[in-house]
Design a protein around this motif. Structure first.
Motif, short mmCIF file in Angstrom:
data_model
loop_
_atom_site.label_atom_id
_atom_site.label_comp_id
_atom_site.label_asym_id
_atom_site.label_seq_id
_atom_site.Cartn_x
_atom_site.Cartn_y
_atom_site.Cartn_z
N LEU A 75 4.33 -13.91 -3.93
CA LEU A 75 4.14 -15.12 -4.82
C LEU A 75 4.86 -16.22 -4.34
O LEU A 75 6.05 -15.92 -3.80
CB LEU A 75 4.68 -14.46 -6.29
CG LEU A 75 4.13 -13.25 -6.79
CD1 LEU A 75 4.42 -13.08 -8.34
CD2 LEU A 75 2.43 -13.57 -6.96
N TRP A 111 2.65 -14.77 -13.12
CA TRP A 111 1.88 -13.98 -12.16
C TRP A 111 1.01 -13.23 -13.11
O TRP A 111 -0.40 -13.31 -12.94
CB TRP A 111 2.38 -13.21 -11.01
CG TRP A 111 1.71 -12.25 -10.27
CD1 TRP A 111 1.75 -10.86 -10.20
CD2 TRP A 111 0.33 -12.41 -9.74
NE1 TRP A 111 0.95 -10.11 -9.44
CE2 TRP A 111 -0.05 -10.99 -9.21
CE3 TRP A 111 -0.60 -13.52 -9.48
CZ2 TRP A 111 -1.24 -10.97 -8.18
CZ3 TRP A 111 -1.91 -13.30 -8.74
CH2 TRP A 111 -1.93 -12.06 -8.08
N THR A 127 8.54 -12.95 -4.38
CA THR A 127 8.47 -14.46 -4.58
C THR A 127 8.75 -15.27 -3.20
O THR A 127 9.45 -14.85 -2.46
CB THR A 127 9.36 -15.10 -5.57
OG1 THR A 127 8.94 -14.21 -6.90
CG2 THR A 127 9.29 -16.38 -5.74
#
Length: 212
Positions: free
Chosen positions: A157, A41, A27
């Motif tokens: 992410l 996700w 992340t």
């Protein structure tokens, strides 16, 4: 002939088309937070994979070794195997080339009226440009999804569970921005690079139209 080559070369930039065994994402970024970015996700992939029809209008910048081009793009995806791409002059909006895939045949029509056909879009451009580009992957990458056709090497992410960087099939795909703050937001700026072939592309989405 030069005009045909440029139109074909431009086409390659756009066509630079969720896996069960993907690497665990990390992340990064500072956006609207999801309670669990990895779960967000997974949900993003599930939802956006159902998007069979969509239209993207924008512009593309392509750099191939020491040469560079820019052009407008109107990409209409009909389903997972059918699409039409119109390559446009960035100044006049005039049509430079059209790529049409019907599932069994790919047709490329250049600005001078010459038509090239094949049963495989990647092979068609490879034959005309002497380059191999992952044409099947961009229809997924443009939406901020990994292609289901190739293993994912790495993915990062943001806090909303959206990719900020995706590495797949030898390409690095960076997502500079999205249209909104939600988990399902579509990308508005994408940068792609394949260092081994010295190819870079930047896709700016000006308008998205979607139908699930």
């Amino acid at each position: 002939m030069k005009q045909v080559y440029l139109a074909l070369l431009c086409t390659s930039a756009l066509v630079l088309t969720a896996c069960s065994s993907q690497p665990k994402p990390t992340t990064s970024g500072s956006v609207m937070k999801a309670a669990n970015p990895e779960a967000a996700w997974a949900e993003r992939q599930r939802v956006l994979a159902q998007m069979q029809q969509w239209q993207l209008k924008g512009r593309v910048g392509l750099q191939l070794r020491e040469q560079s081009w820019s052009f407008g793009l109107d990409w209409a995806q009909r389903n997972s195997r059918q699409y039409e791409m119109q390559i446009q002059n960035p100044l006049t909006g005039g049509l430079m080339a059209t790529v049409l895939e019907t599932g069994s045949q790919v047709t490329l029509k250049a600005a001078d009226g010459k038509v090239y056909q094949d049963t495989d879009a990647e092979r068609l451009l490879a034959r005309q440009l002497k380059m191999n580009l992952p044409l099947k992957n961009l229809q997924y990458w443009a939406r901020g999804l990994p292609s289901p056709n190739v293993a994912v090497d790495a993915v990062k992410l943001d806090a909303a569970g959206r990719p900020t960087r995706l590495q797949q099939a030898g390409w690095v795909v960076d997502y500079a921005s999205y249209e909104g703050n939600g988990t399902q937001a579509l990308p508005s700026k994408i940068q792609l690079e394949k260092a081994s072939e010295r190819v870079k592309a930047k896709l700016v989405a000006k308008e998205w139209k979607t139908r699930f």
